[in-house]
Enzyme design. Structure first.
Site, PDB file in Angstrom:
ATOM      1  N   GLU A  90      11.173 102.189 -19.729  1.00  0.00           N
ATOM      2  CA  GLU A  90      10.635 101.369 -20.897  1.00  0.00           C
ATOM      3  C   GLU A  90       9.643 102.400 -21.683  1.00  0.00           C
ATOM      4  O   GLU A  90       8.896 102.643 -21.100  1.00  0.00           O
ATOM      5  CB  GLU A  90      10.081 100.149 -20.430  1.00  0.00           C
ATOM      6  CG  GLU A  90       9.378  99.455 -21.631  1.00  0.00           C
ATOM      7  CD  GLU A  90       8.346  98.413 -21.072  1.00  0.00           C
ATOM      8  OE1 GLU A  90       8.889  97.629 -20.180  1.00  0.00           O
ATOM      9  OE2 GLU A  90       7.375  98.019 -21.755  1.00  0.00           O
ATOM     10  N   ARG A  99       2.810 103.831 -27.280  1.00  0.00           N
ATOM     11  CA  ARG A  99       1.551 103.841 -27.431  1.00  0.00           C
ATOM     12  C   ARG A  99       1.011 105.241 -27.664  1.00  0.00           C
ATOM     13  O   ARG A  99      -0.112 105.543 -27.915  1.00  0.00           O
ATOM     14  CB  ARG A  99       0.918 103.698 -26.091  1.00  0.00           C
ATOM     15  CG  ARG A  99       1.145 102.316 -25.680  1.00  0.00           C
ATOM     16  CD  ARG A  99       0.727 102.127 -24.110  1.00  0.00           C
ATOM     17  NE  ARG A  99       1.319 100.952 -23.783  1.00  0.00           N
ATOM     18  CZ  ARG A  99       1.113 100.298 -22.547  1.00  0.00           C
ATOM     19  NH1 ARG A  99       0.129 100.825 -21.890  1.00  0.00           N
ATOM     20  NH2 ARG A  99       1.677  99.456 -22.214  1.00  0.00           N
ATOM     21  N   LYS A 157       9.010  88.650 -20.891  1.00  0.00           N
ATOM     22  CA  LYS A 157       8.082  89.758 -20.081  1.00  0.00           C
ATOM     23  C   LYS A 157       6.787  88.354 -19.923  1.00  0.00           C
ATOM     24  O   LYS A 157       6.757  87.748 -20.631  1.00  0.00           O
ATOM     25  CB  LYS A 157       7.653  90.723 -21.086  1.00  0.00           C
ATOM     26  CG  LYS A 157       6.514  91.513 -20.347  1.00  0.00           C
ATOM     27  CD  LYS A 157       6.392  92.826 -21.151  1.00  0.00           C
ATOM     28  CE  LYS A 157       5.134  93.594 -20.616  1.00  0.00           C
ATOM     29  NZ  LYS A 157       4.995  94.861 -21.037  1.00  0.00           N
TER      30      LYS A 157
END
Ligand code: 3PG
Length: 186
Positions: free
Chosen positions: A32, A36, A120
């Site tokens: 994943e 960022r 999640k």
């Protein structure tokens, strides 16, 4: 979705090979790659081209723009820290799995309304860990969780033992894999 979902932060595109090789070497075939860093989309596109045997997704996707960039780069799944209806809609249109962050009954109900049954659970350690997952599973038996955030070797097994846990997410998989590779190359 595979059982282990490493949360990958790629600061420089040149780090991509080292990280993905280390994950593969550790038996992990998913990454994943998080939005960022400035090179996230480029890293996803590079990873998809060079590691077609791996499942490459995008993480920390917090808006429609990032979601579109991730899908254009070839991301095969999308993860968010929270739930974005616009991201959910883009994923649905493109037939791409979307795992939004949900920690409250209201957020889970919103995910269900969007047709999402795997969410999640982030940050898992702060929002009550396994105890919270078990409590949430009572009214939502159809929901599967990906606990992420504060999960590491010390608590992974207790999460894995719960049948509503679809997979485990975490940055510790990356660190562990890099350490293992370094140790082997000594
Ligand atoms: C995430 O975005 O999923 C988290 O930053 C991962 O948390 P961790 O670093 O505690 O695994």
């Amino acid at each position: 979705m595979e059982k282990f979902v490493p949360v990958v932060v790629i600061k420089e595109l040149s780090e991509t090979d080292k990280i993905l090789k280390a994950l593969k070497n550790n038996g992990i075939n998913t990454a994943e790659i998080t939005f960022r860093t400035a090179c996230a989309a480029e890293a996803i596109s590079y990873a998809c081209k060079n590691y077609p045997e791996m499942s490459i997704g995008a993480g920390t996707v917090i808006n429609a723009e990032q979601c579109k960039a991730a899908l254009d780069a070839g991301a095969q799944f999308i993860v968010s820290p929270g739930l974005s209806v616009s991201v959910a809609n883009i994923c649905k249109e493109n037939n791409i799995p979307y795992y939004p962050g949900c920690v409250t009954p209201t957020e889970i109900m919103q995910a269900l309304e969007l047709g999402i049954t795997t969410v999640k659970f982030f940050p898992a350690n702060i929002y009550g860990g396994l105890k919270a997952l078990k409590a949430l599973s009572a009214p939502f038996p159809q929901v599967k969780f990906i606990p992420t955030g504060g999960v590491d070797r010390s608590n992974i097994d207790e999460f894995l033992a719960f049948d509503k846990v679809e997979a485990i997410g975490g940055s510790f998989f990356v660190k562990e894999s890099l350490d293992k590779m370094e140790e082997e190359n000594k």
